[in-house]
Design an enzyme around this catalytic site. Structure first.
Site, PDB file in Angstrom:
ATOM      1  N   THR A 281       0.704  -1.072  -0.039  1.00 20.75           N
ATOM      2  CA  THR A 281       0.039   0.005  -0.063  1.00 20.75           C
ATOM      3  C   THR A 281       0.857   1.159   0.084  1.00 20.75           C
ATOM      4  O   THR A 281       1.881   1.186   0.633  1.00 20.75           O
ATOM      5  CB  THR A 281      -0.789   0.151   1.341  1.00 20.75           C
ATOM      6  N   ASP A 311       4.390   0.858   1.662  1.00 21.36           N
ATOM      7  CA  ASP A 311       5.702   1.252   0.748  1.00 21.36           C
ATOM      8  C   ASP A 311       5.626   2.887   1.112  1.00 21.36           C
ATOM      9  O   ASP A 311       5.822   3.603   0.414  1.00 21.36           O
ATOM     10  CB  ASP A 311       5.302   1.160  -0.642  1.00 21.36           C
ATOM     11  N   LYS A 313       8.855   4.007   2.156  1.00 27.14           N
ATOM     12  CA  LYS A 313      10.251   4.300   1.917  1.00 27.14           C
ATOM     13  C   LYS A 313      10.868   5.486   2.740  1.00 27.14           C
ATOM     14  O   LYS A 313      10.906   6.555   2.399  1.00 27.14           O
ATOM     15  CB  LYS A 313      10.026   5.012   0.405  1.00 27.14           C
ATOM     16  N   ASP A 316      14.745   8.930   6.698  1.00 22.92           N
ATOM     17  CA  ASP A 316      15.109  10.236   7.290  1.00 22.92           C
ATOM     18  C   ASP A 316      16.317   9.679   8.603  1.00 22.92           C
ATOM     19  O   ASP A 316      16.086   8.408   8.625  1.00 22.92           O
ATOM     20  CB  ASP A 316      14.016  10.897   8.060  1.00 22.92           C
ATOM     21  N   SER A 371      13.284   1.641 -10.059  1.00 16.34           N
ATOM     22  CA  SER A 371      12.983   1.163 -11.336  1.00 16.34           C
ATOM     23  C   SER A 371      12.865   2.211 -12.146  1.00 16.34           C
ATOM     24  O   SER A 371      13.023   2.134 -13.554  1.00 16.34           O
ATOM     25  CB  SER A 371      11.650   0.325 -11.305  1.00 16.34           C
ATOM     26  N   GLN A 430       9.970   2.241 -15.832  1.00 21.81           N
ATOM     27  CA  GLN A 430      10.531   1.423 -16.921  1.00 21.81           C
ATOM     28  C   GLN A 430      10.093  -0.241 -16.516  1.00 21.81           C
ATOM     29  O   GLN A 430      10.143  -0.483 -15.369  1.00 21.81           O
ATOM     30  CB  GLN A 430      11.943   1.525 -17.022  1.00 21.81           C
ATOM     31  N   TYR A 431       9.276  -0.731 -17.479  1.00 19.47           N
ATOM     32  CA  TYR A 431       9.034  -2.109 -17.195  1.00 19.47           C
ATOM     33  C   TYR A 431       9.687  -3.246 -17.869  1.00 19.47           C
ATOM     34  O   TYR A 431      10.390  -3.172 -18.908  1.00 19.47           O
ATOM     35  CB  TYR A 431       7.704  -2.309 -17.648  1.00 19.47           C
ATOM     36  N   GLY A 449       1.550  -3.174 -10.261  1.00 27.11           N
ATOM     37  CA  GLY A 449       0.508  -2.210 -10.040  1.00 27.11           C
ATOM     38  C   GLY A 449      -0.426  -2.028 -10.993  1.00 27.11           C
ATOM     39  O   GLY A 449      -1.428  -2.930 -11.161  1.00 27.11           O
TER      40      GLY A 449
HETATM   41  O1  S5P Z   1      12.108   1.253  -7.698  1.00 24.44           O
HETATM   42  C1  S5P Z   1      10.862   1.053  -7.408  1.00 24.44           C
HETATM   43  C2  S5P Z   1      10.367   0.857  -6.244  1.00 24.44           C
HETATM   44  C3  S5P Z   1       8.970   0.672  -5.817  1.00 24.44           C
HETATM   45  S1  S5P Z   1       8.546   0.111  -4.298  1.00 24.44           S
HETATM   46  N1  S5P Z   1       9.943   1.406  -8.319  1.00 24.44           N
HETATM   47  C4  S5P Z   1       8.557   1.234  -8.226  1.00 24.44           C
HETATM   48  O2  S5P Z   1       7.620   1.533  -9.191  1.00 24.44           O
HETATM   49  N2  S5P Z   1       8.141   1.105  -6.857  1.00 24.44           N
HETATM   50  C5  S5P Z   1       6.587   1.037  -6.594  1.00 24.44           C
HETATM   51  O3  S5P Z   1       6.282  -0.142  -7.311  1.00 24.44           O
HETATM   52  C6  S5P Z   1       6.016   2.114  -7.015  1.00 24.44           C
HETATM   53  O4  S5P Z   1       5.757   3.045  -5.829  1.00 24.44           O
HETATM   54  C7  S5P Z   1       4.384   1.663  -7.449  1.00 24.44           C
HETATM   55  O5  S5P Z   1       3.562   1.575  -6.288  1.00 24.44           O
HETATM   56  C8  S5P Z   1       4.874   0.260  -7.601  1.00 24.44           C
HETATM   57  C9  S5P Z   1       4.876  -0.004  -9.254  1.00 24.44           C
HETATM   58  O6  S5P Z   1       3.421   0.116  -9.878  1.00 24.44           O
HETATM   59  P1  S5P Z   1       3.335   0.056 -11.436  1.00 24.44           P
HETATM   60  O7  S5P Z   1       1.967   0.697 -11.628  1.00 24.44           O
HETATM   61  O8  S5P Z   1       4.157   0.820 -12.248  1.00 24.44           O
HETATM   62  O9  S5P Z   1       3.162  -1.647 -11.608  1.00 24.44           O
END
Ligand code: S5P
Length: 481
Positions: A281, A311, A313, A316, A371, A430-431, A449
């Site tokens: 979340t 999540d 992150k 601090d 990512s 990036q996917y 997501g």
């Molecule tokens: O490097 C990262 C780390 C995280 S936790 N890149 C990310 O995208 N995330 C999280 O993963 C981001 O906050 C989101 O909740 C999820 C990716 O979502 P999507 O819709 O791009 O699959």
């Protein structure tokens, strides 16, 4: 003179078909317009000799007691260097024999001897690294490698991060220039190859060795061990629980529940719950958040047996994160099994979080690498995150990253940036596909997501992602065991 010898060798390699243009799948799964297949060089003894000489010239020193070629292509090359230089050689097997001596390395050596690693081509540096890891476990000193061709895709930087100084005889830009200069290829071919290299130059090393005793647990390697086997390699109660859920539900899918109302959140949890191991979340994006949101969410976690990961992150100083974790509107420590944390502030951030746990069963995952395009998480950052994790294994149970941060099987690697359709959003995400995340990046768990939340049928999408990721995990384990 060295240049002309090199030119001659490159032209000959091109002539015999070592350099090919077209569309090729690399070991990592990446599609490349250019491929180097040095295996056939054994059929051309004179050329084999010239290539071996160039390699030795690039790195010659009297400081080595051993040389070792990365199996298999570099074995004959190493043999030629060994006989010419009267330098003893070691052979590292790809797989340890199941009979006889069961040795993984053949040859006579003493602990502490310096061994030069010989390789034909490097992309990410993973193959060189695998060989070095094995030799280092036998207490050989491996700090130097020489490769014939560096494809300039990040391999030498990756190896440098692992304490290996790799020198190459020639790089891909030079090969293109030589072939173009001699009319073997046209400018369009040069441009397309170099463009490919430029946009695929951030590879990372995926360690895929079989055994390690490094962490004293007699543990099997992270990427080759089954989730079942890994339950006994970790002492972290939540890592064990998570692995048990993954095995029982046959899922290594984490949903990134990035929706904006309580109703959407709970509907999503009920829909995808049976198919996920973690429900991740961003609780601060829920517009109508209340204690009831959490009550319902916890109900779903119990109903469908998944873990809750906020999540957040955290990033601090310790004192601040302790408050952010336990106070305010969200009181994260009270309901989230896991949280994400940036290692940026140093290990005070972990100590701060731990100070707020108060006897609950909690854990965290370090975001070692992002990512998104242009992320500042470089190899040193990744290495330092890994060190922090190793020092705090009672709380840190894994990483969010785009490649193998650690081959320690105690740590779970979670990888976001996953979609079936490999398009990027226009905000830097990036996917890769679920298969590539698990097989190439070494992910244990994929984080998805919008691939699911925006699908017409969330349940159907969750099932598809679950199956793709779990089958890829089964394939990986089968391939490496
Ligand atoms: O490097 C990262 C780390 C995280 S936790 N890149 C990310 O995208 N995330 C999280 O993963 C981001 O906050 C989101 O909740 C999820 C990716 O979502 P999507 O819709 O791009 O699959």
């Amino acid at each position: 003179m060295a240049t002309s010898t090199l030119e001659k060798v490159v032209l000959e390699l091109h002539e015999i078909g070592v350099v090919k243009f077209g569309s090729f799948t690399l070991k990592s799964g990446m599609q490349s317009p250019v491929y180097f297949d040095l295996r056939i060089i054994v059929s051309y003894p004179k050329l084999l000799e010239s290539v071996s000489e160039l390699l030795w010239e690039a790195k010659k020193s009297s400081g080595y007691q051993q040389i070792c070629g990365v199996p298999y292509t570099a074995l004959p090359i190493a043999t030629v260097i060994s006989t010419k230089q009267n330098l003893p050689m070691l052979i590292k097997r790809k797989e340890s024999k199941s009979y006889g001596t069961k040795k993984i390395v053949e040859g006579v050596f003493k602990e502490g001897e310096k061994c030069l690693i010989i390789e034909d081509v490097i992309v990410s540096g993973s193959s060189v690294y695998e060989t070095v890891e094995t030799l280092r476990e036998l207490n050989l000193a491996c700090e130097e490698a020489v490769v014939f061709l560096d494809r300039e895709q990040g391999g030498s930087a990756n190896l440098a991060a692992m304490g290996i100084n790799a020198t190459s005889v020639v790089n891909i830009t030079q090969v293109m220039q030589i072939l173009h200069k001699h009319g073997r290829i046209n400018q369009a071919t040069v441009d397309s190859c170099l463009e490919f290299i430029n946009s695929n130059n951030d590879t990372s090393i995926v360690a895929n060795k079989k055994t390690s005793t490094k962490n004293g647990l007699g543990a099997t390697e992270r990427v080759s061990a089954t989730f079942e086997a890994r339950i006994s390699t970790t002492n972290h109660p939540l890592a064990r629980k998570l692995l048990e859920i993954m095995v029982a539900k046959k899922t290594n899918l984490c949903i990134a529940a990035d929706v904006s109302t309580t109703k959407e959140l709970i509907t999503l949890a009920d829909n995808v719950g049976p198919h996920v191991c973690i429900f991740k979340t961003h609780i601060d994006i829920i517009s109508d958040f209340s204690d009831d949101t959490l009550k319902q969410l916890q109900g779903m976690a119990t109903k469908h047996n998944f873990m809750l990961m906020e999540d957040r992150k955290f990033g601090d100083i310790g004192a601040t994160v302790a408050n952010q974790y336990s106070s305010g509107v969200y009181k994260i420590v009270e309901w989230a099994d896991l949280v994400t944390v940036h290692a940026l502030p140093g290990d005070g951030v972990i100590k701060g979080l731990v100070s707020a746990v108060n006897g609950r069963s909690r854990g965290c995952v370090l975001v070692a690498e992002m990512s998104s395009q242009g992320a500042l998480t470089n190899t040193d950052y990744v290495k330092n995150s890994s060190k922090i994790a190793e020092d705090h294994t009672y709380f840190v149970m894994g990483f969010v990253a785009q490649g193998s941060v650690s081959d320690d099987p105690r740590f779970l690697l979670m990888t976001p940036g996953v979609q079936m359709e490999v398009l990027n959003d226009n905000l830097g995400q990036q996917y890769v596909t679920p298969h590539a995340a698990v097989m190439d990046k070494g992910a244990d768990i994929i984080i998805v997501g919008r691939g699911i939340t925006k699908a017409e049928d969330q349940v159907d999408a969750a099932v598809q992602y679950k199956e793709a990721a779990y089958n890829a995990y089964l394939e990986r384990v089968k391939q490496l065991q």
